[in-house]
Design a protein around this motif. Structure first.
Motif, PDB file in Angstrom:
ATOM      1  N   MET A  30       0.799  -1.443  -0.118  1.00 40.61           N
ATOM      2  CA  MET A  30       0.053   0.234  -0.007  1.00 40.61           C
ATOM      3  C   MET A  30       0.887   1.140  -0.094  1.00 40.61           C
ATOM      4  O   MET A  30       0.406   2.335  -0.428  1.00 40.61           O
ATOM      5  CB  MET A  30      -0.956   0.090   1.172  1.00 40.61           C
ATOM      6  N   ALA A  31       2.068   1.217   0.320  1.00 42.59           N
ATOM      7  CA  ALA A  31       3.015   2.335   0.706  1.00 42.59           C
ATOM      8  C   ALA A  31       3.360   2.894  -0.873  1.00 42.59           C
ATOM      9  O   ALA A  31       4.044   1.909  -1.442  1.00 42.59           O
ATOM     10  CB  ALA A  31       4.138   2.076   1.388  1.00 42.59           C
ATOM     11  N   GLY A  32       3.151   3.989  -1.347  1.00 41.31           N
ATOM     12  CA  GLY A  32       3.515   4.396  -2.626  1.00 41.31           C
ATOM     13  C   GLY A  32       4.055   5.927  -2.560  1.00 41.31           C
ATOM     14  O   GLY A  32       3.840   6.642  -1.624  1.00 41.31           O
ATOM     15  N   VAL A  33       4.750   6.064  -3.723  1.00 43.26           N
ATOM     16  CA  VAL A  33       5.409   7.477  -3.729  1.00 43.26           C
ATOM     17  C   VAL A  33       5.135   7.990  -5.226  1.00 43.26           C
ATOM     18  O   VAL A  33       5.354   7.069  -6.034  1.00 43.26           O
ATOM     19  CB  VAL A  33       6.866   7.357  -3.565  1.00 43.26           C
ATOM     20  N   THR A  34       4.517   9.147  -5.488  1.00 43.92           N
ATOM     21  CA  THR A  34       4.237   9.793  -6.793  1.00 43.92           C
ATOM     22  C   THR A  34       4.967  11.188  -6.639  1.00 43.92           C
ATOM     23  O   THR A  34       5.157  11.853  -5.782  1.00 43.92           O
ATOM     24  CB  THR A  34       2.895   9.613  -6.907  1.00 43.92           C
ATOM     25  N   LEU A  35       5.303  11.572  -7.866  1.00 41.12           N
ATOM     26  CA  LEU A  35       5.595  13.277  -8.220  1.00 41.12           C
ATOM     27  C   LEU A  35       4.610  13.708  -8.700  1.00 41.12           C
ATOM     28  O   LEU A  35       4.051  13.497  -9.602  1.00 41.12           O
ATOM     29  CB  LEU A  35       6.943  12.953  -9.195  1.00 41.12           C
ATOM     30  N   GLY A  36       4.095  14.879  -7.684  1.00 43.46           N
ATOM     31  CA  GLY A  36       2.976  15.844  -8.243  1.00 43.46           C
ATOM     32  C   GLY A  36       3.862  17.031  -8.610  1.00 43.46           C
ATOM     33  O   GLY A  36       5.020  17.172  -8.738  1.00 43.46           O
ATOM     34  N   GLU A  37       2.945  18.138  -8.860  1.00 41.44           N
ATOM     35  CA  GLU A  37       3.365  19.344  -9.370  1.00 41.44           C
ATOM     36  C   GLU A  37       4.248  20.117  -8.305  1.00 41.44           C
ATOM     37  O   GLU A  37       5.257  20.733  -8.480  1.00 41.44           O
ATOM     38  CB  GLU A  37       2.315  20.354  -9.668  1.00 41.44           C
ATOM     39  N   ALA A  38       3.999  19.717  -6.869  1.00 40.70           N
ATOM     40  CA  ALA A  38       4.725  20.521  -5.846  1.00 40.70           C
ATOM     41  C   ALA A  38       5.784  19.574  -5.440  1.00 40.70           C
ATOM     42  O   ALA A  38       6.549  19.795  -4.558  1.00 40.70           O
ATOM     43  CB  ALA A  38       3.598  20.673  -4.723  1.00 40.70           C
ATOM     44  N   GLY A  39       6.298  18.408  -5.987  1.00 35.41           N
ATOM     45  CA  GLY A  39       7.109  17.566  -5.611  1.00 35.41           C
ATOM     46  C   GLY A  39       6.751  16.196  -5.232  1.00 35.41           C
ATOM     47  O   GLY A  39       5.326  15.781  -5.680  1.00 35.41           O
ATOM     48  N   PRO A  40       7.426  15.297  -4.362  1.00 34.79           N
ATOM     49  CA  PRO A  40       7.095  14.132  -4.064  1.00 34.79           C
ATOM     50  C   PRO A  40       5.854  13.995  -3.084  1.00 34.79           C
ATOM     51  O   PRO A  40       5.761  14.766  -2.182  1.00 34.79           O
ATOM     52  CB  PRO A  40       8.295  13.355  -3.261  1.00 34.79           C
ATOM     53  N   GLU A  41       4.877  12.746  -3.390  1.00 32.31           N
ATOM     54  CA  GLU A  41       3.645  12.825  -2.538  1.00 32.31           C
ATOM     55  C   GLU A  41       3.667  11.351  -1.982  1.00 32.31           C
ATOM     56  O   GLU A  41       3.869  10.380  -2.863  1.00 32.31           O
ATOM     57  CB  GLU A  41       2.552  13.110  -3.138  1.00 32.31           C
ATOM     58  N   ALA A  45      -1.024   3.475  -2.396  1.00 34.29           N
ATOM     59  CA  ALA A  45      -1.254   2.787  -3.554  1.00 34.29           C
ATOM     60  C   ALA A  45      -2.213   1.911  -3.888  1.00 34.29           C
ATOM     61  O   ALA A  45      -2.564   1.666  -5.149  1.00 34.29           O
ATOM     62  CB  ALA A  45       0.371   1.907  -3.989  1.00 34.29           C
ATOM     63  N   ALA A  46      -3.018   1.609  -2.994  1.00 36.32           N
ATOM     64  CA  ALA A  46      -4.054   0.704  -3.314  1.00 36.32           C
ATOM     65  C   ALA A  46      -5.337   1.425  -3.233  1.00 36.32           C
ATOM     66  O   ALA A  46      -6.353   0.695  -3.658  1.00 36.32           O
ATOM     67  CB  ALA A  46      -4.348  -0.392  -2.180  1.00 36.32           C
ATOM     68  N   GLU A  47      -5.184   2.299  -2.932  1.00 37.66           N
ATOM     69  CA  GLU A  47      -6.812   3.267  -2.946  1.00 37.66           C
ATOM     70  C   GLU A  47      -7.197   3.395  -4.301  1.00 37.66           C
ATOM     71  O   GLU A  47      -6.792   4.039  -5.397  1.00 37.66           O
ATOM     72  CB  GLU A  47      -6.440   4.606  -2.429  1.00 37.66           C
ATOM     73  N   ALA A 327       2.051  -1.234 -15.037  1.00 39.88           N
ATOM     74  CA  ALA A 327       3.147  -2.424 -15.215  1.00 39.88           C
ATOM     75  C   ALA A 327       4.325  -2.332 -14.528  1.00 39.88           C
ATOM     76  O   ALA A 327       4.570  -3.185 -14.325  1.00 39.88           O
ATOM     77  CB  ALA A 327       3.104  -2.810 -16.845  1.00 39.88           C
ATOM     78  N   GLY A 328       4.909  -1.256 -14.822  1.00 37.65           N
ATOM     79  CA  GLY A 328       6.138  -0.898 -14.116  1.00 37.65           C
ATOM     80  C   GLY A 328       6.069  -0.947 -12.713  1.00 37.65           C
ATOM     81  O   GLY A 328       7.051  -1.302 -12.207  1.00 37.65           O
ATOM     82  N   TRP A 329       4.906  -0.426 -12.037  1.00 40.45           N
ATOM     83  CA  TRP A 329       4.901  -0.665 -10.765  1.00 40.45           C
ATOM     84  C   TRP A 329       4.765  -2.091 -10.324  1.00 40.45           C
ATOM     85  O   TRP A 329       5.471  -2.390  -9.461  1.00 40.45           O
ATOM     86  CB  TRP A 329       3.551   0.119 -10.332  1.00 40.45           C
ATOM     87  N   TRP A 330       4.115  -2.938 -10.996  1.00 37.51           N
ATOM     88  CA  TRP A 330       3.915  -4.215 -10.571  1.00 37.51           C
ATOM     89  C   TRP A 330       5.146  -5.027 -10.951  1.00 37.51           C
ATOM     90  O   TRP A 330       5.704  -5.982  -9.940  1.00 37.51           O
ATOM     91  CB  TRP A 330       2.615  -5.126 -11.376  1.00 37.51           C
ATOM     92  N   LEU A 331       5.988  -4.535 -11.845  1.00 37.74           N
ATOM     93  CA  LEU A 331       7.284  -5.258 -11.971  1.00 37.74           C
ATOM     94  C   LEU A 331       8.360  -5.016 -10.862  1.00 37.74           C
ATOM     95  O   LEU A 331       9.299  -5.860 -10.574  1.00 37.74           O
ATOM     96  CB  LEU A 331       8.007  -4.812 -13.413  1.00 37.74           C
ATOM     97  N   THR A 332       8.125  -3.850 -10.268  1.00 38.31           N
ATOM     98  CA  THR A 332       9.191  -3.399  -9.244  1.00 38.31           C
ATOM     99  C   THR A 332       8.659  -3.888  -7.798  1.00 38.31           C
ATOM    100  O   THR A 332       9.407  -3.929  -6.871  1.00 38.31           O
ATOM    101  CB  THR A 332       9.175  -1.817  -9.153  1.00 38.31           C
TER     102      THR A 332
END
Length: 409
Positions: A30-41, A45-47, A327-332
């Motif tokens: 469930m732990a995820g990191v994404t990059l938004g306009e303001a930076g990392p968030e 990940a399951a939501e 797909a890239g997320w699942w591969l990692t």
């Protein structure tokens, strides 16, 4: 009740270790990191992911954990009484075992948040980190309450086993009906006690052999009946098919899940006992069982550190983390889950001294033991209600220290 068998039940230890490992891997997924306009968030990940609700039918093992906790607590308490121990000594031992490792974990979280603030990390990220750290601590509070009430509930079980568990289950049903029909959402949080206490009470039946004495057919029917009712509740919209959503507050869906899991456990116990004696399986189960609370308390800081490192790597290199469910997320994910498990194991190995430390002579005062439980609950509930900040972490540590001092003679 027949005399207790000597030694530990390695099959039950294996189940408890399995539950802890599943929790770690689920939270890592469930732990995820994404990059938004303001930076990392930091994100869940399951939501909203379509694959998550069906997955929870397999990985929602908290009902089973409380059943196993009732089994293990019942055996431990009866052995203590055979040696001349008292209910107060049992409660004091549980306070010590649960809260001592929590002091270090919560204190470290407070220091870590202070360092983030001083380093100029955006306040939104600091708040998210504090919130994520505190989320799993509901288990610490509820398990402490259940174990503190265990001596009284064992006595009720010995006097009237069916009446005691039916009384708890009925209370859970009444609260659920009031919440759903009358729209009294807040009252649903009372089931943080009654749902989990009912499942702990179910563990007493497993421990004293009453479930094992039932016919194979009866246990199969009970398990399939619970699954059928659960499926019906999903199809009719009574409960969410996402069993994680049924945690806060706990719903009757978790009681049905616990009944089905307990029926399956009772049927598989001979097989699990044989598996638990295999050297490699026994080594893993023994490692986790001896460090259960340490693993639970430190896996979220490990995941937050991994998420932070991912964010820093993304900002410094320009590499964009894959979007959750892509797909890239699942591969990692295999690498991510493996690192989470390995780093949590290292943390548990290095930090388990508090959980394994021998307890000093406990108080013989029931009042002091009750004060210890209340202080411990207050410290954890503070983090759950007000989120984890530098201030609340400091206050929580002080309350936990008070609790630990109250149980000493």
């Amino acid at each position: 009740m027949a005399p207790l068998a000597p030694g530990r039940d390695t099959g039950i230890d294996l189940v408890r270790a399995f539950c802890v490992v599943v929790v770690v891997l689920l939270h890592a997924l469930m732990a995820g990191v994404t990059l938004g306009e303001a930076g990392p968030e930091f994100v869940n990940a399951a939501e909203g992911a379509p694959w998550f609700a069906p997955l929870t039918w397999v990985v929602q093992i908290m009902p089973l954990f409380f059943v196993v906790g009732g089994f293990a607590g019942s055996i431990a308490y009866r052995r203590l009484r055979e040696r001349g121990g008292t209910p107060v000594a049992f409660i004091a031992g549980r306070v010590h075992r649960l809260l001592l490792p929590a002091v270090l974990s919560i204190g470290t979280a407070g220091v870590g948040l202070a360092m983030l603030v001083v380093s100029g990390v955006p306040s939104e990220l600091v708040q998210t980190a504090g919130f994520r750290f505190g989320q799993p601590l509901w288990f610490l509070a509820v398990f402490l309450l259940c174990q503190a009430l265990l001596p009284a509930l064992i006595a009720a079980h010995d006097r009237a086993p069916l009446s005691s568990i039916l009384g708890l289950a009925t209370a859970a049903v009444v609260i659920e009906v009031l919440r759903a029909v009358a729209g009294m959402e807040a009252i649903g949080f009372l089931n943080l006690a009654f749902v989990w206490l009912t499942l702990q009470q179910l563990g007493f039946f497993l421990a004293d052999g009453r479930l094992g004495a039932l016919s194979h057919r009866t246990r199969v029917i009970a398990g399939l009946g619970a699954v059928s009712l659960l499926a019906g509740s999903f199809l009719t919209g009574v409960f969410s098919p996402d069993l994680i959503e049924n945690l806060n507050p706990p719903t009757l869906a978790l009681l049905l899940t616990g009944v089905a899991q307990t029926a399956l456990l009772s049927l598989l116990r001979p097989t699990l006992t044989r598996l638990s004696t295999r050297p490699r399986i026994a080594a893993v189960a023994g490692f986790v069982t001896a460090r259960t609370m340490t693993v639970y308390l430190w896996h979220m800081p490990v995941l937050l550190a991994m998420a932070g490192a991912t964010a820093l790597l993304a900002m410094s290199t320009g590499l964009v983390p894959p979007e959750p469910s892509s797909a890239g997320w699942w591969l990692t994910r295999p690498l991510w889950l493996g690192m989470a498990a390995a780093l949590t194991a290292v943390a548990a190995w290095a930090l388990a001294a508090g959980e394994q430390r021998r307890m000093p002579p406990p108080t013989s005062s029931g009042l002091r033991a009750a004060q210890a439980v209340l202080a411990g609950l207050a410290g954890v509930v503070l983090l759950l209600v007000a989120s984890t900040t530098v201030f609340t972490a400091t206050a929580a540590v002080l309350l936990l220290v008070v609790a630990l001092r109250r149980i000493r003679r």
